[in-house]
Design an enzyme around this catalytic site. Structure first.
Site, mmCIF file in Angstrom:
data_model
loop_
_atom_site.group_PDB
_atom_site.id
_atom_site.type_symbol
_atom_site.label_atom_id
_atom_site.label_comp_id
_atom_site.label_asym_id
_atom_site.label_seq_id
_atom_site.Cartn_x
_atom_site.Cartn_y
_atom_site.Cartn_z
ATOM 1 N N VAL A 56 0.813 -1.067 0.085
ATOM 2 C CA VAL A 56 0.120 0.078 0.114
ATOM 3 C C VAL A 56 0.617 1.198 -0.051
ATOM 4 O O VAL A 56 0.358 2.350 -0.250
ATOM 5 C CB VAL A 56 -0.916 0.007 1.161
ATOM 6 N N TYR A 57 2.296 1.306 0.336
ATOM 7 C CA TYR A 57 2.917 2.274 0.239
ATOM 8 C C TYR A 57 3.164 2.805 -1.128
ATOM 9 O O TYR A 57 3.700 2.247 -1.979
ATOM 10 C CB TYR A 57 4.165 2.092 0.756
ATOM 11 N N SER A 58 2.400 4.204 -1.304
ATOM 12 C CA SER A 58 2.590 4.795 -2.572
ATOM 13 C C SER A 58 2.018 3.880 -3.538
ATOM 14 O O SER A 58 2.690 3.831 -4.855
ATOM 15 C CB SER A 58 3.821 5.392 -3.069
ATOM 16 N N ARG A 59 1.032 3.030 -3.249
ATOM 17 C CA ARG A 59 0.404 1.834 -4.178
ATOM 18 C C ARG A 59 1.490 0.913 -5.117
ATOM 19 O O ARG A 59 1.270 0.864 -6.225
ATOM 20 C CB ARG A 59 -0.591 2.771 -5.109
ATOM 21 N N GLY A 60 2.412 0.602 -4.228
ATOM 22 C CA GLY A 60 3.359 -0.331 -4.748
ATOM 23 C C GLY A 60 4.758 0.303 -5.329
ATOM 24 O O GLY A 60 5.643 -0.273 -5.413
#
Length: 329
Positions: A56-60
């Site tokens: 989920v961090y910066s959507r990958g």
């Protein structure tokens, strides 16, 4: 850099884990690959071999950056990532169901440019999926070689007991680590989760060891906070910034001044003095932040100093987990 076993497992990790939440482009306080590159190099040169990200961090994007910068030394590092949070708008684009885990482990493997993940962690407890389904799926992935170990993150102690008991009952892979919310300003984990993990030989790898930067001393009592992180991170203001929290950080500053080090180093040193803590997960955006974290390993705190640091703490409401009533507390 000393390495220790990750709980009761055989894998060895550095006493500092580099957290990768700040890697990516989702918000103004995050940094992209060219700024991350020297940080990763300095981490490796310092002996850090443990890196933690999440899908989920910066959507990958965090995983992509980490994978690109570590692909030349893949066999020398321990890569951890996480699954649970929403990665789309569909009903199956979140949680710990078999379908979501299998979709996301493949996505993380692609992003990280690797054929296996060393530590695959459930980011939160899923109230909508039976823990048996989650554990059977993770066990299958271990047996297939796509992940090596499994870990958990913030939840109630009764939930973690249930998960460990279910693994034992069904003969499934067991969680070897707990990534919990623990720092000088939030010590509720000392009641149940930490004693449980000690008893079960589960590694403790605390997130937010500096309370999202609050323990660095950058925020002052009576002043209106104004930083990119504060503006972006809506729960931040609700979690800290009370009078009793400033009592803690001011005690940290007092001891830091006496020792000629930074408040952040004192806060990290306190965690590192706890023999049940395997490796705090330290997020950085500058090389000097990383260097200060590594230097904290050499700071000695006396028992009197530890007592002084802990003395101002006042119990908090439970924060940093999901509950059946509230998506995120």
């Amino acid at each position: 850099m000393r390495c220790v076993n990750l709980g009761g497992s055989g894998v060895k990790v550095s006493r500092i884990c580099l957290g990768c939440l700040s890697f990516g482009n989702a918000n103004e306080w995050m940094i992209e690959i060219e700024e991350v590159r020297p940080i990763i190099k300095r981490a490796l040169d310092s002996g850090i071999n443990f890196f933690d990200s999440a899908n989920v961090y910066s959507r990958g994007r965090s995983e992509e950056i980490l994978g690109e910068l570590l692909k030349g030394c893949r066999d020398d590092v321990v890569i951890a990532t996480k699954v649970y949070n929403a990665m789309g708008d569909g009903p199956n684009d979140r949680g710990l169901s078999r379908i979501h885990i299998l979709q996301q482990v493949e996505a993380s493997l692609r992003s990280l440019q690797t054929d296996h993940i060393d530590l695959y962690q459930i980011h939160r407890w899923d109230y909508d999926t039976p823990i048996e389904e989650t554990l059977k799926t993770l066990d299958d992935l271990v047996r297939q070689g796509r992940i090596r170990y499994i870990g958990a993150s913030s939840m109630y102690a009764w939930q973690f007991v249930k998960a460990l008991w279910t693994s034992d009952r069904l003969g499934l892979e067991r969680f070897v680590s707990m990534q919990n919310h623990y720092n000088l300003c939030y010590r509720e984990e000392e009641r149940e989760m930490i004693p449980l993990c000690i008893d079960q030989q589960v590694a403790l790898i605390p997130w937010s060891p500096l309370a999202r930067g609050f323990l660095t001393g950058k925020y002052k009592r009576g002043q209106t906070p104004d930083s990119p992180r504060f503006r972006f991170d809506k729960p931040f203001a609700k979690r800290f910034f009370r009078s009793e929290d400033f009592d803690v950080v001011e005690r940290v500053e007092e001891i830091a001044q006496e020792k000629g080090v930074t408040p952040a180093q004192v806060a990290l040193a306190w965690l590192l003095h706890k023999d049940y803590v395997t490796a705090p997960i330290v997020g950085v955006t500058k090389i000097n932040h990383l260097e200060q974290a590594v230097e904290a390993l050499e700071i000695h705190l006396t028992s009197k100093e530890v007592k002084r640091l802990e003395e101002p703490y006042i119990p908090h409401p439970i924060i940093g987990i999901t509950s059946s009533l509230y998506p995120y507390v």
